[in-house]
Design a protein around this motif. Structure first.
Motif, mmCIF file in Angstrom:
data_model
loop_
_atom_site.group_PDB
_atom_site.id
_atom_site.type_symbol
_atom_site.label_atom_id
_atom_site.label_comp_id
_atom_site.label_asym_id
_atom_site.label_seq_id
_atom_site.Cartn_x
_atom_site.Cartn_y
_atom_site.Cartn_z
ATOM 1 N N GLU A 172 0.830 -1.203 0.000
ATOM 2 C CA GLU A 172 0.000 0.000 0.000
ATOM 3 C C GLU A 172 0.866 1.256 0.000
ATOM 4 N N GLN A 173 1.938 1.215 0.788
ATOM 5 C CA GLN A 173 2.870 2.352 0.790
ATOM 6 C C GLN A 173 3.372 2.670 -0.606
ATOM 7 N N HIS A 174 3.470 1.629 -1.426
ATOM 8 C CA HIS A 174 3.973 1.838 -2.779
ATOM 9 C C HIS A 174 2.836 1.838 -3.787
ATOM 10 N N SER A 175 1.635 2.113 -3.282
ATOM 11 C CA SER A 175 0.438 2.247 -4.137
ATOM 12 C C SER A 175 0.149 1.013 -4.980
ATOM 13 N N ILE A 176 0.442 -0.153 -4.410
ATOM 14 C CA ILE A 176 0.128 -1.386 -5.129
ATOM 15 C C ILE A 176 -1.031 -2.072 -4.403
ATOM 16 N N SER A 177 -2.090 -2.324 -5.152
ATOM 17 C CA SER A 177 -3.286 -2.903 -4.548
ATOM 18 C C SER A 177 -3.328 -4.413 -4.721
ATOM 19 N N LEU A 178 -3.750 -5.089 -3.662
ATOM 20 C CA LEU A 178 -3.957 -6.535 -3.763
ATOM 21 C C LEU A 178 -5.387 -6.862 -4.216
ATOM 22 N N GLY A 179 -6.169 -5.830 -4.478
ATOM 23 C CA GLY A 179 -7.566 -6.031 -4.887
ATOM 24 C C GLY A 179 -7.745 -7.007 -6.047
ATOM 25 N N PRO A 180 -7.012 -6.818 -7.144
ATOM 26 C CA PRO A 180 -7.186 -7.739 -8.273
ATOM 27 C C PRO A 180 -6.836 -9.186 -7.909
ATOM 28 N N LEU A 181 -5.903 -9.353 -6.980
ATOM 29 C CA LEU A 181 -5.538 -10.700 -6.554
ATOM 30 C C LEU A 181 -6.676 -11.317 -5.738
ATOM 31 N N VAL A 182 -7.266 -10.512 -4.872
ATOM 32 C CA VAL A 182 -8.413 -10.989 -4.086
ATOM 33 C C VAL A 182 -9.518 -11.462 -5.037
ATOM 34 N N THR A 183 -9.822 -10.619 -6.015
ATOM 35 C CA THR A 183 -10.869 -10.973 -6.989
ATOM 36 C C THR A 183 -10.527 -12.269 -7.713
ATOM 37 N N ALA A 184 -9.279 -12.397 -8.128
ATOM 38 C CA ALA A 184 -8.880 -13.586 -8.884
ATOM 39 C C ALA A 184 -9.002 -14.839 -8.032
ATOM 40 N N VAL A 185 -8.587 -14.756 -6.769
ATOM 41 C CA VAL A 185 -8.696 -15.924 -5.881
ATOM 42 C C VAL A 185 -10.170 -16.285 -5.679
ATOM 43 N N GLU A 186 -10.980 -15.271 -5.471
ATOM 44 C CA GLU A 186 -12.417 -15.534 -5.281
ATOM 45 C C GLU A 186 -13.029 -16.177 -6.522
ATOM 46 N N LYS A 187 -12.615 -15.686 -7.670
ATOM 47 C CA LYS A 187 -13.134 -16.253 -8.911
ATOM 48 C C LYS A 187 -12.729 -17.721 -9.040
ATOM 49 N N PHE A 188 -11.466 -17.993 -8.703
ATOM 50 C CA PHE A 188 -11.009 -19.378 -8.763
ATOM 51 C C PHE A 188 -11.834 -20.254 -7.837
ATOM 52 N N GLU A 189 -11.995 -19.794 -6.619
ATOM 53 C CA GLU A 189 -12.762 -20.569 -5.633
ATOM 54 C C GLU A 189 -14.163 -20.889 -6.140
ATOM 55 N N ALA A 190 -14.818 -19.862 -6.672
ATOM 56 C CA ALA A 190 -16.197 -20.044 -7.131
ATOM 57 C C ALA A 190 -16.265 -21.023 -8.302
ATOM 58 N N GLU A 191 -15.354 -20.859 -9.243
ATOM 59 C CA GLU A 191 -15.394 -21.734 -10.420
ATOM 60 C C GLU A 191 -15.033 -23.172 -10.055
ATOM 61 N N ALA A 192 -14.062 -23.331 -9.154
ATOM 62 C CA ALA A 192 -13.657 -24.683 -8.746
ATOM 63 C C ALA A 192 -14.805 -25.371 -8.016
ATOM 64 N N ALA A 193 -15.484 -24.616 -7.161
ATOM 65 C CA ALA A 193 -16.611 -25.198 -6.424
ATOM 66 C C ALA A 193 -17.733 -25.576 -7.387
ATOM 67 N N ALA A 194 -18.003 -24.686 -8.337
ATOM 68 C CA ALA A 194 -19.085 -24.960 -9.288
ATOM 69 C C ALA A 194 -18.764 -26.182 -10.138
ATOM 70 N N LEU A 195 -17.508 -26.307 -10.523
ATOM 71 C CA LEU A 195 -17.108 -27.488 -11.304
ATOM 72 C C LEU A 195 -17.317 -28.754 -10.485
ATOM 73 N N GLY A 196 -16.947 -28.677 -9.205
ATOM 74 C CA GLY A 196 -17.152 -29.829 -8.322
ATOM 75 C C GLY A 196 -18.625 -30.229 -8.277
ATOM 76 N N GLN A 197 -19.485 -29.248 -8.215
ATOM 77 C CA GLN A 197 -20.923 -29.548 -8.186
ATOM 78 C C GLN A 197 -21.401 -30.167 -9.490
ATOM 79 N N ARG A 198 -20.888 -29.669 -10.594
ATOM 80 C CA ARG A 198 -21.283 -30.258 -11.884
ATOM 81 C C ARG A 198 -20.840 -31.712 -11.962
#
Lengths: 690, 690
Positions: free
Chosen positions: A562-588
């Motif tokens: 944060e001190q260097h103005s670098i956000s982890l936001g996109p990483l959070v989103t990407a991890v969440e997306k992975f989690e959701a897609e992996a779970a959905a695949l498991g259900q399928r």
């Protein structure tokens, strides 16, 4: 119950003679494997040897490496042992290679001795801080802390002229060092035992990076080869180390540098006036290692899949040892032979053939740096990457007989759990391997509660090119110690001439029941991977890893970023997306499993499962790290247990200003991970979603 | 017969307004595509826009780029036109972007004018040889010979301060240059017409190489971006070029440098005393281009495959134009819309769904360097690489109405032949497209006899990332000229404000029958690739290419290589192995086709066919060539028409001594090709062969 008779006979046969890579006995074992795998009663569908011409390193037989103490007049006043003591009659033959540091350059440096602990960068800095002039010295170091070759690299930066390496009884023998306390009286390393090993920094044939070492391949000029130790280096036993270290002059070494040789360790330089050697004596390290182009073979054998022959379950171990190698690698090779014999027998009876193909591999020249397996992946890169379901490695099958130990990527966790829950543990009580294992290695999973914990894959054995270079889900399986009973960094006779059949039979695994446990576990895993309709790779188990990497990044790097103005936001989103897609695949998959899906539907889902690991590869992520392309498992040198590229880049950028190249690299590494995770999530989505 | 009504309405609608990348009209067309592809009667299963934030380059509207002749007192004594003449009422609106060299830096260099022909390295050397001091000059160059940006790169090496580029009537107008001879009186370029274009060396968003240009991605600092022209550059019309060139002083330019401006071309420097401008007048080039981060979208639409939805037949074209772009790209976009409408209508009727998925793509910002398609491949690298059967590109659908022209990799040849044999050619006579085509482009194939010849894929349109970066079998389809009737290097109004609907309607393809021919051809290819049980990719057609590359290497490099002790033997073996395995695979397919193979068996074979192209990728082969990883189709700068890495390395090594780094690189490149071919052969073998 798995039909697995004693693994004792194959282990005995395999370890009967030393079988150093490319030696005549190594070649004999190639023939033995081919013969077994072509046996009409118990062989495989086909088997073949693949030979490479690779650069190995050997000590000179005519001019052995020597470590001497040289008096002020030039007289040799003491010599270290050139060979290990012939304790059991097996340490003395002509085929027992003299202890040496493979790929260390030849040379005869001589200088005052210093003690440099484990030879890390910090260790040499400490010596410098203590005011010791390292220029032209010989540094005595002990194994551990950093890789073998790194000690000489660090030493050379400070002007050190030669390096000695020994194994301290504190690190390997739980402090014991007397002959009556060590092998053959116990499993501990005898005073003369010396750990051999490769001191090459990378893996694969040193002359042909990224190309298979077939005879016609382009080979680097020796002058252009990087990764060899820069200065002569020689390993010695702790008996010799004691003579040197207990006579050192100078300041007392820090408490953490002390060991179990039975004397206080000083730093040097040189010997103390009241010791066994005159104060101005020097140590001479004469190394006469030679680089040689040698033929080394892999042996491959296949059981053709009945339904999906183009999907490979790959199982392998190396064949070459340093000396007899009853543990390393013959415990693993015995398991390999036993598994292939059992499956081959079923196959030849005509009653069984797996859905997918099973490929067995006996790798050559692993001890010199995973050479056979690496050349194999270079030669068949695309074919393997497109078709391999998983790679299973059993190198040292049994380090000790307390518990299972598995290293692997998250998708293999569930198949290992399923297999181990159904096999009885060899130990006391009526426990499954799983129930025994969980007592020794466990963690609290947010999803599953308490489960056995899998370790992550470094580059310690032949799985390295498969996971890092090809992105194939991999695992390494062994039986190992009760860590409450020993602090040995590895089984004590590792890479010495004391790693013999009797050692295994008497101390490591009497009755070979742990060998059987490993064989049954690996066999069950092979069958599940090759025969299940749905592939038993649970990709959603990657979510826990990603979450923990993310959490570490947030907690330990978040403020800095944060001190260097670098956000982890996109990483959070990407991890969440992975989690959701992996779970959905498991259900399928679960939904499909309830019906009667057609084979093509299942194949498509299985392709998603198989290829998930591939999506984490980026050959441009770490250009300076040879073969390492997996953005989750590349070497992490940074201290924060997060995505390695991010961790390493942050640790380099930490002390630079915003806007530096180092901070740009942090942002680049962050984007590489985000792209990989978004790409992984995209491959897990329903295949016709945009 | 393919139900393909006139393509005139979509072309008219698409080219109604200028639609420069990221302009409001470009955004409108995104909505138009989404609306069409979501239409309940004729749409696809789903459609979505994917937006990237990319670095584009525009001229300043407030401060237009100008090219002036400045007299000795500093007075402007002549100005070049800032815009094209408003000949049809369509060249004058505010949305017509002023002619400019995208990505050329701003700056206001002024100096004596020289004529540098096509601005190649040789051209500037020739000027040097003629004793002309290039330092601080303005170089007038003509299009052709090398890429747009290369002219400025070559010029800057000699100290040139600014570059002008024009299109010579000899190169584009078959020598004609008078207003009554040019559009709207003929298809030829009017005197004021100026070719715009990207002067960027690479492709993809300049700030995010290898990363998708999503907002969060790491972006290079502008100071670290490479590939932009080093000096201000501006394109002008030949009417302005004539004023400059016909008044030049100095030696007469060589015969091959002469053109059709109606005067002898001299080299300069400066103007001749007896011309229109005083002898010491200079040329001032004032460029005020600005780099801007802009949103640019791809539109993707999918028809879900009924049986193998995870296999994609990908069809695309760019959407952005320089001005109205009736030819480039709207002729292609009209075909895209028509194809998707026809297939969408079948789909929505519920009577048809293809076996595999069909993905339609409308790429953004192609004109700035294939940006939309490249970002797409960066974002979905693995998913696309694992699943894409082939990529079909129709950019400019119709250059002219004489014949089909196809560029592609060998595996697509047979499906193109099959399709074109069954569709009637729009020209006179009752010929198939194939029979018409073979009259214009043909070659003698050792396997098939006389056949139409396919060109190879460079980087001229959006197929580039698919073939070079992802290794997906690709093709580019268009209707084009009768080369006996014109020597125009491309259709004359290319990238000018004269590329309008009337131009197409009156001159290029009256009645739009060639548009229909392309649509029918592409449609048939899409259907064959998406609906055939066995994939119609004939991998054995690669054998001819390999043979011809090998033959060129043997004939034109063999002796040279032998002098340097480099053998082509391993390459011969590898080519032979490929030929044998490809032929054997063909036979296995034929045999299977006679029976009733089960879908899984066919899928496995199809995977071999689909993935063959991938085996030629090596991301480490050409580290300095961004995105180029295909070892057969990478850029060849060497003169010998063989494997590009070998050709280029040999041309660099030719004048160096044996043992040089350059000769080592020749050997490395040879090994890279051998490894790729051996790997390709291995993937074609029966899948359970070791």
């Amino acid at each position: 119950c798995w039909p697995c008779p004693s693994l004792c006979p194959p282990c005995r046969e395999l370890s009967r003679e030393p079988h150093l890579a490319s030696s005549p006995r190594d070649e004999d074992l190639v023939q033995l494997l081919l013969q077994r795998w072509k046996d009409p009663e118990s062989g495989l569908d086909s088997a073949e040897a693949f030979t490479y011409e690779v650069l190995l390193s050997f000590p000179s037989q005519e001019q052995p490496n020597v470590v001497d103490i040289v008096g002020p007049t030039g007289d040799i006043i003491h010599s270290c042992h050139r060979t290990e003591e012939n304790v059991t009659g097996e340490q003395g033959g002509p085929d027992v290679v003299q202890p040496y540091a493979a790929y260390a350059p030849s040379g005869t440096p001589q200088g005052l001795l210093v003690y440099a602990n484990r030879g890390t960068e910090e260790d040499f800095k400490e010596l410098q801080t203590q005011g010791i002039n390292l220029e032209g010295t010989i540094a005595l170091t002990r194994y551990g802390g950093v890789g073998r070759g790194a000690k000489a690299v660090n030493a050379a930066k400070h002007g050190v002229a030669g390096v000695l390496v020994y194994t301290d009884p504190a690190d390997i023998n739980d402090g014991l060092r007397l002959p009556n306390e060590t092998f053959p009286n116990s499993w501990y390393l005898p005073p003369s035992g010396v750990e051999r090993g490769s001191y090459y920094k990378y893996f694969g044939d040193p002359l042909t990076p990224y190309l298979p070492a077939i005879p016609s391949s382009f080979r680097l000029d020796l002058a252009n080869v990087s990764g060899f130790p820069p200065i002569p280096t020689q390993p010695i036993g702790f008996q010799d180390a004691r003579d040197l270290l207990c006579n050192l002059n100078g300041t007392l070494a820090p408490a953490t540098w002390q060991g179990a040789l039975g004397c206080p360790y000083s730093l040097g330089p040189g010997f103390r006036p009241d010791g066994n050697f005159s104060a101005d004596s020097q140590v001479n390290v004469s190394v006469y290692n030679r680089l040689e182009l040698r033929n080394s073979s892999n042996v491959l054998g296949i059981i053709r899949g009945a339904v999906e022959p183009d999907r490979y379950v790959l199982y392998g171990n190396h064949r070459d040892s340093w000396v007899h190698g009853a543990v390393d690698p013959s415990s693993g090779t015995a398991v390999l032979l036993e598994l292939s014999r059992v499956l081959g027998t079923l196959l030849k009876k005509g009653t069984w053939r797996p859905r997918r193909s099973i490929v067995f591999a006996s790798w050559g020249a692993e001890e010199f740096g995973l050479i056979g397996s690496t050349e194999f992946t270079e030669e068949f890169f695309n074919k393997l990457q497109e078709r391999t379901v998983a790679y299973i490695n059993v190198d040292i099958a049994v380090f000790a007989n307390a518990t299972l130990r598995v290293q692997g990527t998250p998708p293999v966790q569930s198949v290992v759990f399923s297999a181990t829950k159904e096999i009885r543990s060899p130990g006391p009580g009526d426990l499954s391997i799983y129930d025994n294992w969980i007592q020794y290695f466990n963690r609290s999973s947010p999803v599953y509660g308490l489960v056995p914990s899998l370790g992550s894959l470094g580059a310690g054995s032949d799985y390295a090119p498969f996971i890092h270079f090809l992105g194939i889900s991999s695992m390494d399986i062994a039986y190992t110690y009760d860590r409450s009973k020993t602090s040995a960094r590895i089984y004590p006779t590792y890479h010495t001439a004391f790693d013999t059949f009797d050692y295994v039979d008497k101390f490591l695994d009497p009755g070979f029941s742990s060998h059987q446990a490993v064989a049954r576990t690996a066999g069950s895993i092979i069958l599940r991977l090759s025969d299940s309709f749905f592939l038993p790779l649970k990709v959603s188990d990657y979510s826990e890893t990603l979450r923990s990497f993310l959490q570490a990044a947030q907690e330990d790097l978040g403020a800095l970023l944060e001190q260097h103005s670098i956000s982890l936001g996109p990483l959070v989103t990407a991890v969440e997306k992975f989690e959701a897609e992996a779970a959905a695949l498991g259900q399928r998959i679960s939904a499909l499993q309830k019906g009667s899906p057609d084979p093509l539907q299942v194949r498509m889902l299985n392709d998603q499962l198989m290829l998930l690991e591939r999506t984490f590869l980026n050959p441009r992520a770490f250009p300076e790290e040879r073969y390492y392309s997996h953005v989750l498992w590349a070497t992490r040198t940074g201290s924060v247990a997060t995505f390695p590229g991010l961790s390493n880049a942050c640790s380099r950028a930490r002390d630079t200003a915003s806007g530096s190249e180092a901070w740009a690299e942090v942002q680049r590494q962050l984007s590489i991970v985000v792209t990989a995770l978004e790409g992984a999530a995209a491959t897990l989505r329903p295949v016709a979603d945009l």
